[in-house]
Design an enzyme around this catalytic site. Structure first.
Site, PDB file in Angstrom:
ATOM      1  N   ASP A  89       3.214 -15.585  -3.922  1.00 11.08           N
ATOM      2  CA  ASP A  89       2.994 -14.803  -2.705  1.00 11.08           C
ATOM      3  C   ASP A  89       4.239 -13.963  -2.447  1.00 11.08           C
ATOM      4  O   ASP A  89       5.239 -14.446  -1.912  1.00 11.08           O
ATOM      5  CB  ASP A  89       2.724 -15.741  -1.525  1.00 11.08           C
ATOM      6  CG  ASP A  89       2.406 -14.980  -0.241  1.00 11.08           C
ATOM      7  OD1 ASP A  89       2.425 -13.724  -0.278  1.00 11.08           O
ATOM      8  OD2 ASP A  89       2.143 -15.621   0.778  1.00 11.08           O
ATOM      9  N   LYS A  91       4.811 -11.791  -0.345  1.00 12.60           N
ATOM     10  CA  LYS A  91       5.122 -11.573   1.071  1.00 12.60           C
ATOM     11  C   LYS A  91       5.981 -12.698   1.635  1.00 12.60           C
ATOM     12  O   LYS A  91       6.536 -12.579   2.730  1.00 12.60           O
ATOM     13  CB  LYS A  91       3.825 -11.453   1.868  1.00 12.60           C
ATOM     14  CG  LYS A  91       2.975 -10.253   1.470  1.00 12.60           C
ATOM     15  CD  LYS A  91       1.665 -10.216   2.234  1.00 12.60           C
ATOM     16  CE  LYS A  91       0.811  -9.035   1.790  1.00 12.60           C
ATOM     17  NZ  LYS A  91      -0.507  -9.004   2.491  1.00 12.60           N
ATOM     18  N   PHE A 113       1.884  -1.039  -9.255  1.00 11.59           N
ATOM     19  CA  PHE A 113       1.517  -0.885  -7.851  1.00 11.59           C
ATOM     20  C   PHE A 113       1.622   0.585  -7.434  1.00 11.59           C
ATOM     21  O   PHE A 113       2.134   1.426  -8.172  1.00 11.59           O
ATOM     22  CB  PHE A 113       2.439  -1.719  -6.958  1.00 11.59           C
ATOM     23  CG  PHE A 113       2.232  -3.209  -7.078  1.00 11.59           C
ATOM     24  CD1 PHE A 113       0.977  -3.747  -7.298  1.00 11.59           C
ATOM     25  CD2 PHE A 113       3.300  -4.076  -6.954  1.00 11.59           C
ATOM     26  CE1 PHE A 113       0.787  -5.113  -7.396  1.00 11.59           C
ATOM     27  CE2 PHE A 113       3.130  -5.449  -7.051  1.00 11.59           C
ATOM     28  CZ  PHE A 113       1.873  -5.967  -7.275  1.00 11.59           C
ATOM     29  N   ARG A 120       9.422  -1.858  -1.231  1.00  7.47           N
ATOM     30  CA  ARG A 120       9.218  -2.468   0.094  1.00  7.47           C
ATOM     31  C   ARG A 120       9.297  -3.982   0.030  1.00  7.47           C
ATOM     32  O   ARG A 120       9.594  -4.638   1.036  1.00  7.47           O
ATOM     33  CB  ARG A 120       7.877  -2.021   0.670  1.00  7.47           C
ATOM     34  CG  ARG A 120       7.857  -0.560   1.113  1.00  7.47           C
ATOM     35  CD  ARG A 120       6.633  -0.225   1.933  1.00  7.47           C
ATOM     36  NE  ARG A 120       5.404  -0.299   1.166  1.00  7.47           N
ATOM     37  CZ  ARG A 120       4.895   0.703   0.454  1.00  7.47           C
ATOM     38  NH1 ARG A 120       5.541   1.866   0.393  1.00  7.47           N
ATOM     39  NH2 ARG A 120       3.763   0.561  -0.199  1.00  7.47           N
ATOM     40  N   ASP A 185      -6.507   5.795 -19.152  1.00  8.00           N
ATOM     41  CA  ASP A 185      -5.890   4.490 -18.894  1.00  8.00           C
ATOM     42  C   ASP A 185      -5.241   3.931 -20.155  1.00  8.00           C
ATOM     43  O   ASP A 185      -4.102   3.448 -20.129  1.00  8.00           O
ATOM     44  CB  ASP A 185      -6.954   3.493 -18.406  1.00  8.00           C
ATOM     45  CG  ASP A 185      -7.107   3.497 -16.900  1.00  8.00           C
ATOM     46  OD1 ASP A 185      -6.139   3.814 -16.192  1.00  8.00           O
ATOM     47  OD2 ASP A 185      -8.212   3.178 -16.419  1.00  8.00           O
TER      48      ASP A 185
END
Length: 406
Positions: A89, A91, A113, A120, A185
């Site tokens: 996780d 975050k 991302f 961030r 891709d």
């Protein structure tokens, strides 16, 4: 622990050339571009640790035509062999610190991302380069790290449209035609892996890592280096209503129906066509006019080819050294003699998906194609092992993994 595969796809007894053995890669990737790039590195022996969010990477829960083997996405299975998975996780500050500890022991970090997302989280290039100056940091995006399209969704067919590829493809009297595969891709993945390898080689001289940035827009343009360069230098081409598959090539060049199947002809002289068809009209056109009169040439070729089945034409093509290929669908490709000889299609047994068939690593090394050493992993299958390798005690690991699973 990852499931070990028993089947080795190579027919040779020589050891696999794992040329990237000893290189550790942290992968923060999803969709196709990123996982395909990291799979290339993993096939070559790099230790790839796929860092996944609590719910798992996107490709675990999506597959193009809803293609699942059991509950396992084929889209996941085609791009995640030979990697390890940890569930984290990002975050959670405790997990970010754990990831930063992994970074100190990594050679490469690759992420796909949206631009700015890793920064961030405190995992951007500036922060991690200061933490580990030898780190090669690769960012894969749709359009690049900045600019007017920075925050647009970057997806294969969108880039085929934006880059001019769709408008350049198909017959002139038909709408713009995207290709039948995610070629942007996949080319973006290859360019990302190429950039990483170049940066690792450079690090051998300098001792310092590099920020490598690749994007789908550049990949789409790179695919068109020939036709786009013609355009940029003043040579205006256009799609042909007679089916010439390029706006810039002389006829015959494209797909034609025979009496029973389709065939593609490429770059054959008008003299060759006269011999092939016994028709002096082609020579009378003159090679110097074969581009401007390409639609006439194509239409006359089509009339001739329609009169016989493909098998008869193939014998005549061989006799006159005609450049041609039958138009294969995927069922034909699967049994094509050269595809079989090259061992391009591999298979393995997966504990949930059962028998899985996919495309193997496309390059050989000293005659050996890298195989499947470990199966695409279950979500978080290697979390405990990877954290233990950092020296984290079992109680702390249990606390971290318990939180991320909650």
């Amino acid at each position: 622990m990852p499931h070990r595969i028993m089947l080795h796809v190579s027919t040779t007894s020589r050891e696999e050339a794992l040329v990237l053995e000893g290189i550790r890669v942290l992968s923060f990737t999803h969709f196709l571009q990123g996982p395909s790039a990291t799979q290339t590195l993993a096939d070559l022996g790099a230790e790839v640790i796929k860092v996944e969010p609590p719910q798992g990477a996107f490709e675990r829960s999506w597959s193009g035509p809803d293609a699942y083997l059991g509950d396992t996405s084929v889209f996941f299975l085609l791009g995640n062999r030979n990697v390890r998975s940890i569930r984290a996780d990002l975050k959670d500050p405790k997990w970010r610190e754990t990831i930063r500890e992994l970074v100190t022991r990594a050679d490469v970090l690759i992420e796909s991302f949206r631009p700015g997302a890793m920064a961030r989280l405190g995992l951007g290039w500036d922060e991690l380069h200061a933490l580990n100056p030898r780190l090669v940091y690769c960012s894969l995006s749709g359009y690049g790290p900045d600019g007017p399209y920075r925050d647009r969704p970057g997806q294969d067919v969108l880039l085929q449209s934006l880059s001019g590829l769709a408008a350049a493809t198909g017959a002139g009297d038909q709408p713009p035609t995207p290709t039948g595969a995610s070629i942007v891709d996949q080319h973006g993945a290859t360019l990302g892996a190429l950039g990483i390898l170049a940066a690792l080689h450079g690090r051998e001289r300098t001792g310092v890592g590099t920020l490598v940035e690749s994007n789908l827009l550049n990949a789409a343009l790179d695919l068109q280096i020939e036709p786009l360069s013609y355009h940029l230098n003043g040579f205006a081409g256009q799609r042909s209503p007679s089916g010439v598959s390029s706006g810039y090539y002389k006829a015959p060049y494209g797909v034609f129906p025979t009496a029973d199947r389709h065939v593609t002809l490429s770059l054959n002289s008008l003299a060759t066509l006269t011999e092939l068809f016994g028709d002096p009209w082609f020579v009378a056109v003159g090679e110097e006019h074969s581009y401007e009169r390409r639609d006439e040439v194509n239409r006359r070729v089509a009339v001739h080819l329609a009169g016989r089945p493909l098998a008869e034409w193939e014998a005549r093509f061989a006799e006159h050294r005609v450049w041609y290929a039958p138009v294969h669908d995927y069922a034909d490709v699967e049994i094509d003699p050269q595809v079989l000889h090259n061992e391009s299609i591999i298979e393995f047994e997966h504990p949930q998906a059962g028998r899985v068939r996919t495309i193997g690593h496309p390059v050989t090394y000293d005659g050996v194609r890298p195989g499947v050493r470990t199966l695409p992993p279950a979500l978080g299958a290697d979390t405990h092992a990877v954290l233990a390798e950092l020296g984290i005690d079992g109680e702390t690991i249990d606390a971290l993994t318990g939180e991320v699973a909650a």
